[in-house]
Design an enzyme around this catalytic site. Structure first.
Site, PDB file in Angstrom:
ATOM      1  N   ASN A   1       4.169   0.530   2.069  1.00 36.70           N
ATOM      2  CA  ASN A   1       4.155  -0.571   3.031  1.00 36.70           C
ATOM      3  C   ASN A   1       4.192  -1.880   2.264  1.00 36.70           C
ATOM      4  O   ASN A   1       3.260  -2.175   1.518  1.00 36.70           O
ATOM      5  CB  ASN A   1       2.880  -0.516   3.870  1.00 36.70           C
ATOM      6  CG  ASN A   1       2.750   0.797   4.625  1.00 36.70           C
ATOM      7  OD1 ASN A   1       3.381   0.992   5.643  1.00 36.70           O
ATOM      8  ND2 ASN A   1       1.960   1.718   4.083  1.00 36.70           N
TER       9      ASN A   1
ATOM     10  N   GLU B   1       5.106   6.842   2.355  1.00 36.95           N
ATOM     11  CA  GLU B   1       5.919   5.622   2.339  1.00 36.95           C
ATOM     12  C   GLU B   1       5.159   4.558   1.566  1.00 36.95           C
ATOM     13  O   GLU B   1       3.984   4.718   1.265  1.00 36.95           O
ATOM     14  CB  GLU B   1       6.182   5.124   3.768  1.00 36.95           C
ATOM     15  CG  GLU B   1       4.921   4.686   4.477  1.00 36.95           C
ATOM     16  CD  GLU B   1       5.154   3.702   5.622  1.00 36.95           C
ATOM     17  OE1 GLU B   1       6.258   3.162   5.754  1.00 36.95           O
ATOM     18  OE2 GLU B   1       4.191   3.446   6.365  1.00 36.95           O
TER      19      GLU B   1
ATOM     20  N   LYS C   1      12.617   2.370   5.238  1.00 34.22           N
ATOM     21  CA  LYS C   1      12.739   3.813   5.037  1.00 34.22           C
ATOM     22  C   LYS C   1      14.068   4.148   4.354  1.00 34.22           C
ATOM     23  O   LYS C   1      14.155   5.082   3.562  1.00 34.22           O
ATOM     24  CB  LYS C   1      12.649   4.546   6.378  1.00 34.22           C
ATOM     25  CG  LYS C   1      11.436   4.173   7.238  1.00 34.22           C
ATOM     26  CD  LYS C   1      10.188   4.898   6.810  1.00 34.22           C
ATOM     27  CE  LYS C   1       9.027   4.766   7.787  1.00 34.22           C
ATOM     28  NZ  LYS C   1       8.312   3.489   7.790  1.00 34.22           N
TER      29      LYS C   1
ATOM     30  N   GLU D   1       8.184   0.346  11.456  1.00 31.78           N
ATOM     31  CA  GLU D   1       6.866   0.376  10.828  1.00 31.78           C
ATOM     32  C   GLU D   1       5.797   0.373  11.920  1.00 31.78           C
ATOM     33  O   GLU D   1       6.063   0.016  13.053  1.00 31.78           O
ATOM     34  CB  GLU D   1       6.675  -0.888   9.966  1.00 31.78           C
ATOM     35  CG  GLU D   1       7.694  -1.069   8.872  1.00 31.78           C
ATOM     36  CD  GLU D   1       7.614   0.010   7.814  1.00 31.78           C
ATOM     37  OE1 GLU D   1       6.503   0.481   7.536  1.00 31.78           O
ATOM     38  OE2 GLU D   1       8.666   0.402   7.294  1.00 31.78           O
ATOM     39  N   GLY D   2       4.599   0.756  11.516  1.00 30.10           N
ATOM     40  CA  GLY D   2       3.465   0.577  12.417  1.00 30.10           C
ATOM     41  C   GLY D   2       3.024   1.837  13.144  1.00 30.10           C
ATOM     42  O   GLY D   2       2.102   1.798  13.941  1.00 30.10           O
TER      43      GLY D   2
ATOM     44  N   SER E   1      -2.675  -2.965   5.995  1.00 25.41           N
ATOM     45  CA  SER E   1      -3.996  -3.352   6.500  1.00 25.41           C
ATOM     46  C   SER E   1      -5.107  -2.405   6.061  1.00 25.41           C
ATOM     47  O   SER E   1      -4.874  -1.420   5.366  1.00 25.41           O
ATOM     48  CB  SER E   1      -3.950  -3.465   8.023  1.00 25.41           C
ATOM     49  OG  SER E   1      -3.531  -2.254   8.573  1.00 25.41           O
TER      50      SER E   1
ATOM     51  N   ARG F   1       0.860  -1.185   0.000  1.00 24.99           N
ATOM     52  CA  ARG F   1       0.000   0.000   0.000  1.00 24.99           C
ATOM     53  C   ARG F   1       0.892   1.229   0.000  1.00 24.99           C
ATOM     54  O   ARG F   1       1.716   1.406   0.881  1.00 24.99           O
ATOM     55  CB  ARG F   1      -0.911   0.008   1.229  1.00 24.99           C
ATOM     56  CG  ARG F   1      -2.156   0.922   1.073  1.00 24.99           C
ATOM     57  CD  ARG F   1      -2.918   1.085   2.364  1.00 24.99           C
ATOM     58  NE  ARG F   1      -2.101   1.775   3.315  1.00 24.99           N
ATOM     59  CZ  ARG F   1      -1.957   1.420   4.601  1.00 24.99           C
ATOM     60  NH1 ARG F   1      -2.603   0.406   5.095  1.00 24.99           N
ATOM     61  NH2 ARG F   1      -1.165   2.109   5.398  1.00 24.99           N
TER      62      ARG F   1
ATOM     63  N   LYS G   1      12.974   9.875  10.709  1.00 28.11           N
ATOM     64  CA  LYS G   1      12.374   8.530  10.721  1.00 28.11           C
ATOM     65  C   LYS G   1      13.405   7.432  10.983  1.00 28.11           C
ATOM     66  O   LYS G   1      14.375   7.311  10.241  1.00 28.11           O
ATOM     67  CB  LYS G   1      11.712   8.243   9.362  1.00 28.11           C
ATOM     68  CG  LYS G   1      10.584   9.181   9.001  1.00 28.11           C
ATOM     69  CD  LYS G   1       9.827   8.655   7.783  1.00 28.11           C
ATOM     70  CE  LYS G   1       8.626   9.525   7.481  1.00 28.11           C
ATOM     71  NZ  LYS G   1       7.766   8.907   6.446  1.00 28.11           N
TER      72      LYS G   1
ATOM     73  N   ARG H   1      -7.468   7.585   5.189  1.00 24.39           N
ATOM     74  CA  ARG H   1      -7.455   7.692   6.654  1.00 24.39           C
ATOM     75  C   ARG H   1      -7.304   9.157   7.033  1.00 24.39           C
ATOM     76  O   ARG H   1      -6.558   9.888   6.384  1.00 24.39           O
ATOM     77  CB  ARG H   1      -6.290   6.903   7.245  1.00 24.39           C
ATOM     78  CG  ARG H   1      -6.448   5.404   7.131  1.00 24.39           C
ATOM     79  CD  ARG H   1      -5.178   4.698   7.538  1.00 24.39           C
ATOM     80  NE  ARG H   1      -4.068   5.120   6.697  1.00 24.39           N
ATOM     81  CZ  ARG H   1      -2.788   4.856   6.952  1.00 24.39           C
ATOM     82  NH1 ARG H   1      -2.457   4.189   8.015  1.00 24.39           N
ATOM     83  NH2 ARG H   1      -1.843   5.267   6.129  1.00 24.39           N
TER      84      ARG H   1
END
Ligand code: ADP
Ligand code: MG
Length: 474
Positions: free
Chosen positions: A146, A144, A305, A368-369, A151, A125, A364, A450
């Site tokens: 993923n 970024e 990254k 992740e997450g 998800s 994604r 960064k 989002r």
């Protein structure tokens, strides 16, 4: 950006009524998460948080994001097959970042043994924000990509129906009819099914590799049900189960509980906390196997990254995608400024610039997450501390994207109904399948919008910061 719902936002009574309808509709539609207090069972569920109103998204940028997705699929796949690039790019990072080093260790070990896997499945994604220029124009900038456990491809399909209803309740029937259909989980399942088919064993299963605590299980179930509908058997296992019951046969076919596994779909495995010694062993076993891993370890590394930062160097994309100048141009157009903090003059210079003007950047680490990035004063402090040590190399710097905020209501269980200043992040799901050297499937599979209140710099839906949304194209 246009504010299509200005009149509605002022009408407190209408908002309250619409919010009540929206919450019930979300529950009916299956936009669900397990409750935070009881995350290990589905006895108590909440609706996954979402915006009351769809958010305005410039049509041209939305189309641009879709149009570049197949290019990103090709790029990620090319990186995953380019040992020299991965090795060079991650050389400085793995000296200082243990997690990336562990992943890289497995990558090297698997390559030395020789790959048993011949079918490759990527589900990614690519996330973007709409950067607002000084003249007020908006530009699509990638946050970024993923490449593991991307998800909300399931739950997001429920949000558009809810928003369609909300707009009708608010008397905006014409606008309601303009919301786009969107079901990424169908496209994700199509990719998994294709990989399963090419693996070529009717009795083999698809294994979802899941977390110990599965709060977001309903999102995964959406993909799972699509596979059952195609009569493909799905099992759900944790790393611990693989350690205890997984094995390889002489031709490195993967078995668990006596069942052969055709595809391993990771929804876990991207944070260091997941791995103890046993889980690292389980990961190695999976990677060594013939099963189709989604993603394989090389593709996970392609999503770091550090790789993202190196891609922005002049000439790198051309080397990775030779003979695709148009794809290179489309990809590059989405890049924000990205900067290496490797030891040396280049890193010294940008570190000094960021310390002097931290509001311009995001710092960064290789994580992740959500919730790991550093901004503003905190960025300055951390960079001051690490600027003369090798630890600096474990970070990259990125230009901060500054979208134009809009007003919306974020609906979240047990939270008061109040208007918030918000910004949105658009994700496009990509799916591809490669057999040997032949790309047999390469598609954009849908989108995810989002939205979060501007008071939070970082964090996704699972982290309780962002909420699900629907693009309203303007
Ligand atoms: P993670 O892998 O933890 O999801 P991301 O790079 O996606 O890391 O960053 C997490 C969040 O931080 C994003 O969802 C976004 O809200 C914010 N963010 C990241 N990079 C930038 C940026 N360059 N400008 C503004 N916000 C950013
Ligand atoms: Mg992210």
């Amino acid at each position: 950006m246009a504010e299509p719902w200005r009149d509605v936002l002022r009408d407190a009574g209408a908002v309250r009524e619409a919010a009540a309808v929206a919450v019930d509709a979300a529950l009916l539609a299956g936009g669900l998460m397990r409750a935070g207090e009881q995350p290990r069972a589905s006895a108590v569920v909440n609706y996954a948080p979402f915006t009351l109103l769809p958010s305005a998204v410039p049509r041209a940028l939305f189309e641009q994001a879709y149009a570049v997705q197949q290019d990103f699929n090709l790029l990620v796949d090319a990186i995953s097959q380019n040992k020299e690039f991965l090795q060079q790019t991650l050389a400085s990072t793995i000296k200082v970042d243990d997690f990336t080093a562990q992943l890289f260790g497995i990558y090297k070990q698997v390559l030395e043994e020789g790959l048993a896997q011949t079918v490759f499945l990527g589900i990614n994604r690519s996330d973007y924000m709409f950067d607002c220029g000084v003249d007020g124009s908006a530009a699509l900038k990638q946050i970024e990509i993923n490449t593991i456990a991307a998800s909300f491809g399931g739950l997001t399909s429920r949000t558009a129906d809810v928003h369609r209803l909300v707009l009708k309740v608010l008397g905006k029937t014409k606008e309601a009819s303009r919301l786009l259909p969107n079901n990424p989980s169908q496209g994700l399942a199509l990719g998994i099914a294709k990989a399963w088919e090419l693996y070529g064993s009717q009795s083999a299963v698809v294994m979802f590799l899941v977390e110990e605590v599965q709060r977001n299980i309903f999102d995964q179930r959406c993909v799972e049900l699509e596979l059952w509908n195609r009569n493909i058997r799905v099992i759900r296992k944790r790393f611990r189960d693989v350690f205890e019951k997984g094995s390889l046969d002489g031709s490195r076919r993967l078995y668990i509980d006596g069942q052969e596994v055709a595809v391993v779909y990771y929804r876990e495995g991207y944070v260091p906390q997941t791995y103890d010694q046993q889980n690292w062993e389980a990961r190695l076993l999976l990677e060594r196997s013939r099963a189709v891993k989604c993603p394989d370890i090389a593709t996970q590394l392609a999503g770091t990254k550090k790789v993202q930062q190196e891609l922005s160097r002049p000439g790198t994309l051309e080397k990775l995608l030779p003979g695709h100048p148009e794809a290179v141009a489309r990809v590059r157009a989405t890049f924000a400024g990205l900067y290496s903090l490797d030891e040396g003059e280049e890193g010294d210079r940008i570190a000094a610039t960021a310390i002097a003007d931290p509001e311009r950047f995001v710092l960064k680490p290789q994580r992740e997450g959500g919730g790991n990035n550093l901004y503003g004063e905190e960025l300055r402090q951390v960079l001051e501390k690490v600027k003369d040590s090798p630890e600096r190399t474990s970070y990259i710097l990125m230009d901060k994207i500054k979208p134009q905020p809009t007003m919306n209501y974020l609906l979240r269980a047990h939270s008061p109904l109040q208007v918030s200043e918000c910004i949105s992040e658009l994700g496009i799901f990509g799916v591809y399948v490669r057999q040997g050297q032949e790309m047999v499937l390469n598609e954009a599979a849908g989108h995810l919008l989002r939205t979060k209140a501007t008071e939070h710099a970082d964090g996704g839906v699972a982290a309780g910061v962002a909420v699900l949304d629907t693009p309203y194209l303007v």
